[in-house]
Write a protein that holds these residues in place. Structure first.
Motif, mmCIF file in Angstrom:
data_model
loop_
_atom_site.group_PDB
_atom_site.id
_atom_site.type_symbol
_atom_site.label_atom_id
_atom_site.label_comp_id
_atom_site.label_asym_id
_atom_site.label_seq_id
_atom_site.Cartn_x
_atom_site.Cartn_y
_atom_site.Cartn_z
ATOM 1 N N LYS A 227 36.410 -15.332 -71.914
ATOM 2 C CA LYS A 227 35.638 -15.807 -70.772
ATOM 3 C C LYS A 227 34.809 -17.027 -71.181
ATOM 4 C CE LYS A 227 36.984 -12.723 -67.805
ATOM 5 N NZ LYS A 227 38.077 -12.152 -68.631
ATOM 6 N N PRO A 228 34.636 -17.994 -70.299
ATOM 7 C CA PRO A 228 33.994 -19.260 -70.675
ATOM 8 C C PRO A 228 32.520 -19.140 -71.031
ATOM 9 C CG PRO A 228 34.409 -19.170 -68.306
ATOM 10 C CD PRO A 228 35.121 -17.999 -68.903
ATOM 11 N N TRP A 229 31.869 -18.052 -70.656
ATOM 12 C CA TRP A 229 30.436 -17.911 -70.971
ATOM 13 C C TRP A 229 30.201 -17.216 -72.316
ATOM 14 C CZ3 TRP A 229 32.684 -15.648 -66.579
ATOM 15 C CH2 TRP A 229 32.990 -14.288 -66.674
ATOM 16 N N VAL A 230 31.281 -16.850 -73.011
ATOM 17 C CA VAL A 230 31.146 -16.123 -74.274
ATOM 18 C C VAL A 230 31.153 -17.106 -75.436
ATOM 19 C CG1 VAL A 230 32.064 -14.306 -75.749
ATOM 20 C CG2 VAL A 230 32.348 -14.149 -73.267
ATOM 21 N N LYS A 231 30.122 -17.034 -76.270
ATOM 22 C CA LYS A 231 30.080 -17.845 -77.490
ATOM 23 C C LYS A 231 30.735 -17.044 -78.610
ATOM 24 C CE LYS A 231 27.122 -20.557 -80.541
ATOM 25 N NZ LYS A 231 25.769 -21.079 -80.815
ATOM 26 N N THR A 232 31.833 -17.534 -79.132
ATOM 27 C CA THR A 232 32.608 -16.827 -80.142
ATOM 28 C C THR A 232 32.441 -17.482 -81.503
ATOM 29 O OG1 THR A 232 34.514 -18.165 -79.509
ATOM 30 C CG2 THR A 232 34.347 -15.971 -78.532
ATOM 31 N N SER A 233 32.611 -16.685 -82.552
ATOM 32 C CA SER A 233 32.528 -17.223 -83.911
ATOM 33 C C SER A 233 33.188 -16.268 -84.887
ATOM 34 C CB SER A 233 31.068 -17.472 -84.328
ATOM 35 O OG SER A 233 30.332 -16.261 -84.328
ATOM 36 N N LEU A 234 33.616 -16.823 -86.006
ATOM 37 C CA LEU A 234 34.209 -16.060 -87.096
ATOM 38 C C LEU A 234 33.534 -16.488 -88.388
ATOM 39 C CD1 LEU A 234 36.381 -14.285 -88.501
ATOM 40 C CD2 LEU A 234 37.910 -16.272 -88.413
ATOM 41 N N ALA A 235 32.860 -15.557 -89.050
ATOM 42 C CA ALA A 235 32.165 -15.863 -90.304
ATOM 43 C C ALA A 235 32.493 -14.776 -91.328
ATOM 44 C CB ALA A 235 30.658 -15.936 -90.080
ATOM 45 N N PRO A 236 33.600 -14.940 -92.061
ATOM 46 C CA PRO A 236 33.986 -13.919 -93.031
ATOM 47 C C PRO A 236 33.000 -13.821 -94.184
ATOM 48 C CG PRO A 236 35.801 -15.433 -92.553
ATOM 49 C CD PRO A 236 34.554 -16.044 -92.013
ATOM 50 N N GLY A 237 33.045 -12.689 -94.868
ATOM 51 C CA GLY A 237 32.212 -12.513 -96.051
ATOM 52 C C GLY A 237 32.862 -13.041 -97.309
ATOM 53 N N GLY A 263 31.903 -20.618 -91.097
ATOM 54 C CA GLY A 263 31.295 -20.578 -92.419
ATOM 55 C C GLY A 263 31.474 -19.203 -93.019
ATOM 56 N N TYR A 264 30.909 -19.026 -94.207
ATOM 57 C CA TYR A 264 31.009 -17.756 -94.909
ATOM 58 C C TYR A 264 29.602 -17.215 -95.152
ATOM 59 C CZ TYR A 264 35.709 -19.503 -95.792
ATOM 60 O OH TYR A 264 36.973 -20.013 -95.641
ATOM 61 N N GLY A 265 29.424 -15.938 -94.909
ATOM 62 C CA GLY A 265 28.122 -15.346 -95.178
ATOM 63 C C GLY A 265 27.423 -14.903 -93.908
ATOM 64 N N GLY A 271 20.853 -13.410 -86.976
ATOM 65 C CA GLY A 271 20.286 -14.305 -85.975
ATOM 66 C C GLY A 271 20.680 -15.750 -86.128
ATOM 67 N N ASN A 272 21.680 -16.036 -86.984
ATOM 68 C CA ASN A 272 22.089 -17.419 -87.214
ATOM 69 C C ASN A 272 23.315 -17.786 -86.384
ATOM 70 O OD1 ASN A 272 20.030 -17.816 -89.018
ATOM 71 N ND2 ASN A 272 21.259 -17.412 -90.836
ATOM 72 N N SER A 273 23.344 -17.317 -85.147
ATOM 73 C CA SER A 273 24.464 -17.676 -84.273
ATOM 74 C C SER A 273 24.238 -19.027 -83.621
ATOM 75 C CB SER A 273 24.639 -16.612 -83.187
ATOM 76 O OG SER A 273 23.473 -16.509 -82.397
ATOM 77 N N GLY A 274 23.033 -19.567 -83.749
ATOM 78 C CA GLY A 274 22.720 -20.830 -83.100
ATOM 79 C C GLY A 274 22.403 -20.621 -81.634
ATOM 80 N N PRO A 275 21.877 -21.637 -80.980
ATOM 81 C CA PRO A 275 21.503 -21.488 -79.568
ATOM 82 C C PRO A 275 22.720 -21.380 -78.669
ATOM 83 C CG PRO A 275 21.252 -23.766 -80.263
ATOM 84 C CD PRO A 275 21.571 -22.980 -81.509
ATOM 85 N N LEU A 276 22.560 -20.671 -77.562
ATOM 86 C CA LEU A 276 23.591 -20.647 -76.536
ATOM 87 C C LEU A 276 23.627 -22.012 -75.846
ATOM 88 C CD1 LEU A 276 22.864 -17.157 -74.934
ATOM 89 C CD2 LEU A 276 24.636 -17.727 -76.600
ATOM 90 N N PRO A 277 24.745 -22.371 -75.196
ATOM 91 C CA PRO A 277 24.778 -23.629 -74.433
ATOM 92 C C PRO A 277 23.640 -23.681 -73.420
ATOM 93 C CG PRO A 277 26.978 -22.702 -74.624
ATOM 94 C CD PRO A 277 26.039 -21.671 -75.164
ATOM 95 N N THR A 278 23.054 -24.851 -73.257
ATOM 96 C CA THR A 278 21.892 -24.993 -72.375
ATOM 97 C C THR A 278 22.130 -24.456 -70.968
ATOM 98 O OG1 THR A 278 21.088 -26.888 -73.653
ATOM 99 C CG2 THR A 278 20.251 -26.643 -71.398
ATOM 100 N N PRO A 279 23.271 -24.739 -70.321
ATOM 101 C CA PRO A 279 23.485 -24.181 -68.981
ATOM 102 C C PRO A 279 23.477 -22.647 -68.965
ATOM 103 C CG PRO A 279 25.017 -25.977 -69.386
ATOM 104 C CD PRO A 279 24.368 -25.669 -70.687
ATOM 105 N N ILE A 280 23.990 -22.032 -70.017
ATOM 106 C CA ILE A 280 23.984 -20.567 -70.104
ATOM 107 C C ILE A 280 22.559 -20.055 -70.261
ATOM 108 C CG2 ILE A 280 24.748 -18.582 -71.442
ATOM 109 C CD1 ILE A 280 27.008 -19.848 -69.915
ATOM 110 N N MET A 281 21.793 -20.683 -71.154
ATOM 111 C CA MET A 281 20.395 -20.274 -71.334
ATOM 112 C C MET A 281 19.602 -20.450 -70.045
ATOM 113 S SD MET A 281 19.234 -21.421 -75.187
ATOM 114 C CE MET A 281 19.604 -23.169 -74.999
ATOM 115 N N ASP A 282 19.835 -21.539 -69.350
ATOM 116 C CA ASP A 282 19.117 -21.772 -68.097
ATOM 117 C C ASP A 282 19.444 -20.697 -67.067
ATOM 118 O OD1 ASP A 282 17.952 -24.025 -69.165
ATOM 119 O OD2 ASP A 282 19.351 -25.431 -68.225
ATOM 120 N N ALA A 283 20.720 -20.324 -66.990
ATOM 121 C CA ALA A 283 21.118 -19.282 -66.040
ATOM 122 C C ALA A 283 20.480 -17.947 -66.395
ATOM 123 C CB ALA A 283 22.640 -19.160 -66.013
#
Length: 661
Positions: A227-237, A263-265, A271-283
């Motif tokens: 879904k377009p509002w989902v922030k996805t990431s992959l950070a292996p150990g 990245g790794y780690g 809490g290091n996912s970074g900010p959500l996109p501004t339009p998402i945060m505003d909503a």
């Protein structure tokens, strides 16, 4: 630590018997969340947990490591497994020399540490048992790792139980929707805003990582998308994860769904996912929407993952991918469609879930010992970028006074070379910095995640002309005590009972009763030489117990923490920073004393010296002139800890030992 022995009371050892084998559809993560729930219910704080039974023969070393790594979440001092053939298999497969493997086997057998299926059960203080065949797909949340919920029940729990507590609405039927600027969709309550494959152990377990890749492959083949509002990431150990995902072709499938390598780690789990996109945060902010995160990490304590996700659930990596596709916590993935295929037909989770055999086949083809050897043969050399960093040839650090990342902490300011007498005195006229409830985690205490613009830390950084876009996170600035002490007790979900109408790091500065940030109040008290105490309920300091939970407490001027019970590691860390942990005796608490924060406190009985487990008297002075006294248990548990506290903390103790030498 710091060259000092680790001292503790002789622990009880709890035996956890595992039998059977995991059924189809269940993952190691589902097992881990079940174990965490069972051990929290059992109560294993300050105890060892040893896993045994013939079920161990059906668990890989990665599965076992995932369980052991969650010891802080189930509260034990440690969780461990015996040495057996699987141990040797892992050593061989991960590139250890044959001589080393043979030595481990010979030593374990000679010492009576070797396990086989017919090995007699050890004798334990107490035991509990789990049949692996009963494990079902699960998540844990929305606030704690021990709050397991079956996948089949999550949608109902979220909509009926969790959602009202976050939203103030009576039911999910009243859910709100907000248009997202510049997009053709609306964001609703229950939306999954973050889906992160992250963690030090889940992402080092090949079975669940390949499982996630296969879910992505099957979903991609059916035309499903995230879904377009989902922030996805992959950070292996581990970088080895990237190697076997690439070799299996699964990274392409994960990339297609947005699970790109970041990245790794430690990332989202801290809490290091970074900010959500501004339009998402505003909503989200427009209607204070209740949105969630699904992550494969170890910890989901309040405010840890993101300031914008109120409901946070731990799950296996394959389920993270599934929830990114579903996009909402109110969808029952056991019976509702997860999406539609290219022909518009409904697709269910079972349609894209890999079998155990499929996962094993891919693992056998994609994972090789050479991957470990090539990745770790030069692990201490570092990358060319690391080697290119300039460093001065000096044994002391040249502190930069204008750095907002690293500063010289004041722990040793005005420190004498020796300690005179007992160096323990009564604490009198203390004010409460905070009155806190049960299960206050180190995430409530220690700075973590994003730095808010309007926080004391934000004001500090703006004073150095740091733009908001470069605030970064507390974790990145943990070398600057000025940042970290401003973020101590600043968690946005912290509820200080002195200020029941507000949440976050606020308190009342007494006796004026002025509401302000905990940091600002602490500085005002320090300027007036007023000692501080924190009063709390049960399980104070649960979680990963990072050092800044104790360091920040010390720097704010807190002399003692009085709680109904302590998590072991944080209690030890408080002593290590010269903060006195004291425990209410049965029948007494902040509730029985009817504390509201207007009181002052005396802690007496300390002047004659500290003894492990001694009684300290707490005298409460109320505004009407009345007093009340109750006994407290001193939770300095060992003679080594007495020395640390007598010196003002382990740092001071070690430095004085060096000076004396």
């Amino acid at each position: 630590m710091l060259g000092q022995p680790i001292s503790m009371l002789i622990p009880e050892v709890i035996g956890f018997k595992l039998t059977g084998k995991l059924p189809q559809g269940a993952t190691a993560t589902d097992l881990v969340l079940t174990v965490v729930q069972m051990l929290r219910q059992k109560g294993v704080v300050s105890k060892f947990v040893e896993f045994y039974g013939d079920g161990l023969s059906h668990l890989t070393l990665a599965d076992r490591a995932t369980i052991s790594n969650m010891a802080p979440e189930y509260g034990a001092t440690c969780g461990f497994f015996p040495i057996d053939a699987e141990t040797l298999h892992y050593l061989e497969f991960s590139g250890r020399e044959p001589e080393r493997v043979a030595l481990v086997e010979a030593y374990a057998k000679a010492q009576g540490l070797w396990r086989e299926d017919d090995t007699p059960d050890p004798v334990f203080t107490d035991t509990l048992e789990l049949d692996l065949a009963t494990i079902e797909p699960s998540l844990a949340g929305p606030k704690r790792p021990q709050d397991r919920v079956l996948l089949s029940q999550l949608a109902e729990q979220f909509t009926t139980s969790d959602f009202p507590t976050f939203s103030g609405l009576e039911s999910y039927a009243e859910k709100r929707s907000v248009p997202v600027a510049g997009a053709d969709y609306e964001l609703t309550d229950g939306a999954v805003a973050i889906a992160a494959i992250t963690s030090c152990t889940n992402t080092s377990n090949p079975s669940v990582m390949i499982g996630a890749g296969l879910v992505a492959r099957k979903a991609r083949a059916k035309g499903l998308t995230v879904k377009p509002w989902v922030k996805t990431s992959l950070a292996p150990g581990s970088q080895v994860v990237s190697d076997y995902l690439e070799k299996a072709g699964l990274q392409d499938d994960l990339d297609a769904l947005g699970f790109n390598l970041v990245g790794y780690g430690c990332t989202t789990c801290i809490g290091n996912s970074g900010p959500l996109p501004t339009p998402i945060m505003d909503a989200i902010n427009d209607q204070d929407l209740v949105v969630g995160a699904v992550l494969s990490g170890n910890r989901n304590f309040e405010g840890r993952v993101s300031p914008h996700t109120k409901a946070n659930y731990l799950a296996s990596p394959p389920l993270v991918v599934a929830y990114a596709i579903a996009g909402n916590l109110a969808i029952d993935l056991k019976k509702d469609p997860i999406g539609q295929d290219l022909d518009g037909r409904p697709v269910y989770l079972k349609d894209i879930w890999p079998t155990t055999e499929e996962i094993k086949t891919v693992m056998a083809d994609a994972l090789t010992p050479e991957m470990f050897r090539s990745r770790y043969s030069n692990v201490f050399t570092g990358t060319p970028d690391w080697q290119a960093i300039a460093a001065e040839a000096s044994q002391t650090y040249d502190w930069k006074g204008d750095s907002t990342y690293v500063q010289n902490p004041p722990f040793f300011d005005n420190m004498a070379a020796t300690v005179n007498g007992s160096s323990a005195t009564d604490i009198t006229g203390a004010r409460p910095l905070a009155l806190l409830g049960d299960s206050i985690t180190t995430d409530h205490i220690s700075p973590a995640g994003a730095i808010k613009t309007d926080s004391p830390t934000g004001s500090y950084l703006k004073g150095y002309d740091i733009p908001v876009s470069e605030f970064n996170s507390y974790g990145s600035r943990r070398g600057n005590h000025e940042v970290m002490m401003r973020g101590t007790f600043a968690n946005i979900r912290l509820q200080n009972e002195m200020v029941p109408s507000s949440s976050g790091g606020v308190t009342k500065y007494m006796p004026a009763g002025e509401e302000m940030s905990i940091y600002d109040a602490a500085m005002k008290y320090q300027a007036s030489d007023v000692p501080l105490v924190v009063i709390a309920g049960k399980e104070y300091g649960t979680g990963s117990s990072r050092d800044w939970a104790a360091k920040g407490t010390r720097l704010l001027g807190v002399k003692a923490v009085v709680a109904e019970s302590f998590e072991r590691i944080h209690r030890s860390n408080l002593v290590g920073m010269g903060v006195l942990p004291l425990q209410f005796q049965p029948g007494n608490s902040r509730a029985t004393l009817k504390l509201d924060g207007s009181e002052t406190f005396d802690l007496t009985g300390l002047g004659g010296g500290i003894q492990p487990g001694m009684t300290v008297t707490l005298t409460v002075h109320r505004g009407d002139g009345s007093t009340e006294s109750v006994p407290l248990l001193c939770r300095i548990d060992t003679l080594d800890e007495v020395e640390y506290y007598r010196n003002g903390g382990i740092l001071h103790y070690v430095l004085r030992q060096l000076l004396a030498a």
